[in-house]
Design a protein around this motif. Structure first.
Motif, PDB file in Angstrom:
ATOM      1  N   PHE A  55      -2.700   0.927 -10.712  1.00  0.00           N
ATOM      2  CA  PHE A  55      -2.255   0.298  -9.462  1.00  0.00           C
ATOM      3  C   PHE A  55      -3.402   0.368  -8.455  1.00  0.00           C
ATOM      4  CE2 PHE A  55       2.609   0.132  -8.768  1.00  0.00           C
ATOM      5  CZ  PHE A  55       2.884  -0.043 -10.112  1.00  0.00           C
ATOM      6  N   ASN A  56      -3.464  -0.607  -7.565  1.00  0.00           N
ATOM      7  CA  ASN A  56      -4.375  -0.507  -6.418  1.00  0.00           C
ATOM      8  C   ASN A  56      -3.588   0.132  -5.277  1.00  0.00           C
ATOM      9  OD1 ASN A  56      -6.507  -1.830  -7.725  1.00  0.00           O
ATOM     10  ND2 ASN A  56      -5.746  -3.837  -7.121  1.00  0.00           N
ATOM     11  N   SER A  57      -3.990   1.357  -4.873  1.00  0.00           N
ATOM     12  CA  SER A  57      -3.165   2.044  -3.874  1.00  0.00           C
ATOM     13  C   SER A  57      -3.261   1.404  -2.493  1.00  0.00           C
ATOM     14  CB  SER A  57      -3.524   3.531  -3.810  1.00  0.00           C
ATOM     15  OG  SER A  57      -4.862   3.710  -3.415  1.00  0.00           O
ATOM     16  N   CYS A  58      -4.281   0.568  -2.271  1.00  0.00           N
ATOM     17  CA  CYS A  58      -4.419  -0.057  -0.945  1.00  0.00           C
ATOM     18  C   CYS A  58      -3.399  -1.163  -0.706  1.00  0.00           C
ATOM     19  CB  CYS A  58      -5.824  -0.606  -0.742  1.00  0.00           C
ATOM     20  SG  CYS A  58      -6.182  -2.090  -1.710  1.00  0.00           S
ATOM     21  N   ILE A  59      -2.815  -1.710  -1.768  1.00  0.00           N
ATOM     22  CA  ILE A  59      -1.797  -2.748  -1.545  1.00  0.00           C
ATOM     23  C   ILE A  59      -0.440  -2.312  -2.092  1.00  0.00           C
ATOM     24  CG2 ILE A  59      -3.308  -4.766  -1.323  1.00  0.00           C
ATOM     25  CD1 ILE A  59      -2.477  -5.312  -4.337  1.00  0.00           C
ATOM     26  N   THR A  60      -0.298  -1.007  -2.333  1.00  0.00           N
ATOM     27  CA  THR A  60       0.994  -0.494  -2.783  1.00  0.00           C
ATOM     28  C   THR A  60       1.683   0.164  -1.596  1.00  0.00           C
ATOM     29  OG1 THR A  60       0.087  -0.069  -4.976  1.00  0.00           O
ATOM     30  CG2 THR A  60       2.122   1.089  -4.403  1.00  0.00           C
ATOM     31  N   PRO A  61       2.840  -0.353  -1.180  1.00  0.00           N
ATOM     32  CA  PRO A  61       3.542   0.349  -0.104  1.00  0.00           C
ATOM     33  C   PRO A  61       4.068   1.685  -0.644  1.00  0.00           C
ATOM     34  CG  PRO A  61       4.856  -1.511  -0.910  1.00  0.00           C
ATOM     35  CD  PRO A  61       3.546  -1.550  -1.640  1.00  0.00           C
ATOM     36  N   LEU A  62       3.988   2.701   0.192  1.00  0.00           N
ATOM     37  CA  LEU A  62       4.512   4.017  -0.182  1.00  0.00           C
ATOM     38  C   LEU A  62       5.897   3.889  -0.819  1.00  0.00           C
ATOM     39  CD1 LEU A  62       4.655   7.123  -0.054  1.00  0.00           C
ATOM     40  CD2 LEU A  62       5.331   6.904   2.351  1.00  0.00           C
ATOM     41  N   ALA A  63       6.730   3.025  -0.247  1.00  0.00           N
ATOM     42  CA  ALA A  63       8.104   2.855  -0.738  1.00  0.00           C
ATOM     43  C   ALA A  63       8.151   2.524  -2.231  1.00  0.00           C
ATOM     44  CB  ALA A  63       8.803   1.748   0.048  1.00  0.00           C
ATOM     45  N   ASN A  64       7.140   1.798  -2.722  1.00  0.00           N
ATOM     46  CA  ASN A  64       7.187   1.360  -4.115  1.00  0.00           C
ATOM     47  C   ASN A  64       6.851   2.456  -5.124  1.00  0.00           C
ATOM     48  OD1 ASN A  64       8.149  -1.162  -3.615  1.00  0.00           O
ATOM     49  ND2 ASN A  64       6.349  -2.285  -4.313  1.00  0.00           N
ATOM     50  N   VAL A  65       6.478   3.656  -4.670  1.00  0.00           N
ATOM     51  CA  VAL A  65       6.287   4.748  -5.629  1.00  0.00           C
ATOM     52  C   VAL A  65       7.403   5.791  -5.523  1.00  0.00           C
ATOM     53  CG1 VAL A  65       3.799   4.434  -5.778  1.00  0.00           C
ATOM     54  CG2 VAL A  65       4.716   6.105  -4.162  1.00  0.00           C
ATOM     55  N   ARG A  66       8.428   5.473  -4.766  1.00  0.00           N
ATOM     56  CA  ARG A  66       9.562   6.376  -4.620  1.00  0.00           C
ATOM     57  C   ARG A  66      10.122   6.734  -6.003  1.00  0.00           C
ATOM     58  NH1 ARG A  66      14.779   4.731  -3.997  1.00  0.00           N
ATOM     59  NH2 ARG A  66      16.209   6.258  -3.066  1.00  0.00           N
ATOM     60  N   GLY A  67      10.219   8.036  -6.274  1.00  0.00           N
ATOM     61  CA  GLY A  67      10.773   8.491  -7.556  1.00  0.00           C
ATOM     62  C   GLY A  67       9.811   8.348  -8.725  1.00  0.00           C
TER      63      GLY A  67
END
Ligand SMILES: Cc1cc2nc3c(=O)[nH]c(=O)nc-3n(C[C@H](O)[C@H](O)[C@H](O)COP(=O)(O)OP(=O)(O)OC[C@H]3O[C@@H](n4cnc5c(N)ncnc54)[C@H](O)[C@@H]3O)c2cc1C
Ligand code: FES
Ligand code: FES
Lengths: 155, 283
Positions: A55-67
């Motif tokens: 994943f590119n963490s710069c375009i991943t919203p924090l919400a999308n890694v929940r859990g």
């Protein structure tokens, strides 16, 4: 508040759910393996693994890694796979300024997890989202080839 | 701090959407939303809805759930080869791990890479909504009616796209399926232009032909009138009709010049790709 597993530890981020994962990792947890190059998903300097996928963490919203399970370079450092990749990158002369290298290593790991014995074409494809301004790529491709050969059975 | 919602089912998401309406933003993979820093007081994160991650076939349709990423679809053999090949050329592995076809449609960029193929296949967008009595309703909208313009789509403020449907007759039994993206590089390139052509030759005649161009205007260009004129032509006569077909498309193709390419280049390459496609049918 968003909960996820970061480098093997269950953690809670206090940041707003729409924050870029990159800012959470660097700002809140002090992990500087992921770097900011472009900030737009184009260069791969901020690469991390999310549930084993690149994943590119710069375009991943924090919400999308929940859990989910997030691994940065720091969480991967002590593994045999990392040590081999590090040695091969050094032996192949694949590192110059080094800025792109954490991302390159994460992309190599993601590729080898999927394809333990990639062809040159598959390596180029696997690293196609990672830009390097110094090396001209060939040495990086060699390093990954070397790791795949020497690491037979590791991935 | 935004208020984040993490619905676990489509119904739950629709209930939130019905209440928050245009005060809310939908996010799936986030690969478009994050780049343009779009936000809203309420953000509905759709990617934990397991029920939107499916590919299924009915007698008539292939249905792709809104949660399916490019990487998942590329590995799914139910998905038509021409669409999988198109997705393989999108961006990079990391983007393909998060980006979705439905996100690509809803983003409605003139350069959206899946759009020409979806137009050529007469894809149908399924928009789900909740009425005032809490009953789920679905609208099925042909893709060329759903996409209204640059970043403009026919989606109501209480709706969420749940799936895209592709008629199986648009790819099964077709004899020629071709897609070309012209970009500056192999990876990470926004299309200068793209072409999709699908054709069925039966008993020596062109029984069905679909031609779509991307990145040449506000939306994908597909000319059903010209397609209808070509349909029925015996393959042996196509060569003789070619100049007329190319002239007709030359009349309707009006691409723009921008930082990625010029009008002249776009038009010329579109027509070359079309000619190549027609030549391949003749062979
Ligand atoms: C570096 C980079 C390279 C890229 N390269 C390409 C490329 O080569 N070709 C290409 O076509 N695109 C490319 N893109 C754009 C993007 O990746 C795609 O458009 C992708 O398909 C978007 O999917 P997503 O799930 O991430 O969308 P999101 O960003 O989550 O959403 C996109 C839009 O659709 C809406 N939306 C999402 N899901 C729904 C739903 N279920 N119902 C209603 N509305 C919804 C959102 O509100 C938003 O407006 C690139 C992006 C980046 C960052
Ligand atoms: S900083 Fe994330 S891809 Fe460049
Ligand atoms: S070594 Fe300098 S950017 Fe790759």
């Amino acid at each position: 508040m968003v909960e996820f597993t970061l480098n093997g530890r269950k953690i809670r981020s206090q940041m707003s759910p729409d924050t870029r994962l990159l800012d959470v990792l660097r700002g809140e947890f002090g992990l500087t393996g992921p770097k900011e190059g472009c900030g737009e998903g184009e260069c791969g300097a901020c690469s991390v693994l999310v549930d084993g996928k690149l994943f590119n963490s710069c375009i991943t919203p924090l919400a999308n890694v929940r859990g989910k399970t997030v691994v940065t370079l720091e969480g991967f450092r002590d593994s045999e796979e990392y040590k081999l990749l590090e040695k091969c990158f050094a032996d192949a002369g694949a590192v110059q300024c080094g800025f792109c290298i954490p991302g390159m290593i994460m992309a190599s790991e993601a590729l080898l997890l999927r394809v333990p014995h990639p062809t040159e074409e598959e390596i180029r494809e696997g690293l196609s989202g990672n830009l390097c301004r110094c090396t001209g790529y060939n040495m990086i491709i060699n390093a990954v080839q070397m790791a795949a050969e020497k690491g037979d059975g590791l991935w | 701090m935004v208020k984040a919602h993490y619905p676990e089912s489509l119904n739950e998401a629709l209930t939130i959407k019905a209440e928050k309406k245009d005060q809310s933003l939908l996010v799936m993979g986030g690969s478009d939303v994050m780049v343009v820093h779009k936000t809203a007081p309420d953000v509905i994160y759709l990617n934990s809805i397991a029920g939107l991650k499916y590919v299924e076939q009915t007698e008539e349709y292939l249905r792709i759930g809104a949660g399916c990423t490019y990487a998942e679809l590329i590995d799914d053999e139910l998905v038509p080869g021409i669409l999988r090949d198109t997705m393989r050329e999108i961006a990079s592995p990391a983007i393909r791990n998060v980006g979705t076809v439905v996100g690509n449609i809803c983003n409605a960029s003139p350069a959206g890479d899946t759009l020409p193929v979806l137009y050529a296949m007469d894809a149908v967008v399924v928009a789900a909504g909740m009425d005032d009595n809490g009953k789920k309703i679905e609208r099925r909208i042909p893709i060329d009616k759903f996409i209204l313009g640059v970043r403009k789509i026919d989606l109501r403020e209480n709706e969420i796209v749940s799936a895209v449907e592709i008629p199986r007759s648009s790819y099964e039994g077709m004899t020629k399926l071709s897609h070309t993206k012209v970009g500056a590089r192999k990876a990470e390139a926004i299309a200068k232009l793209s072409f999709a052509g699908i054709c069925k030759v039966e008993n020596g005649k062109i029984a069905d032909i679909r031609i779509a161009f991307g990145s040449v205007g506000i939306t994908v260009l597909r000319q059903r009138d010209i397609e209808e004129m070509i349909a029925g032509t015996p393959v042996s006569e196509l060569e003789g009709k070619k100049a007329d077909i190319l002239a007709r498309y030359a009349e309707v193709l009006h691409p723009i010049s921008d930082q990625r390419s010029t009008e002249g280049y776009r038009k010329k390459v579109c027509l070359n790709l079309l000619e190549d496609f027609l030549n391949n049918i003749c062979e």
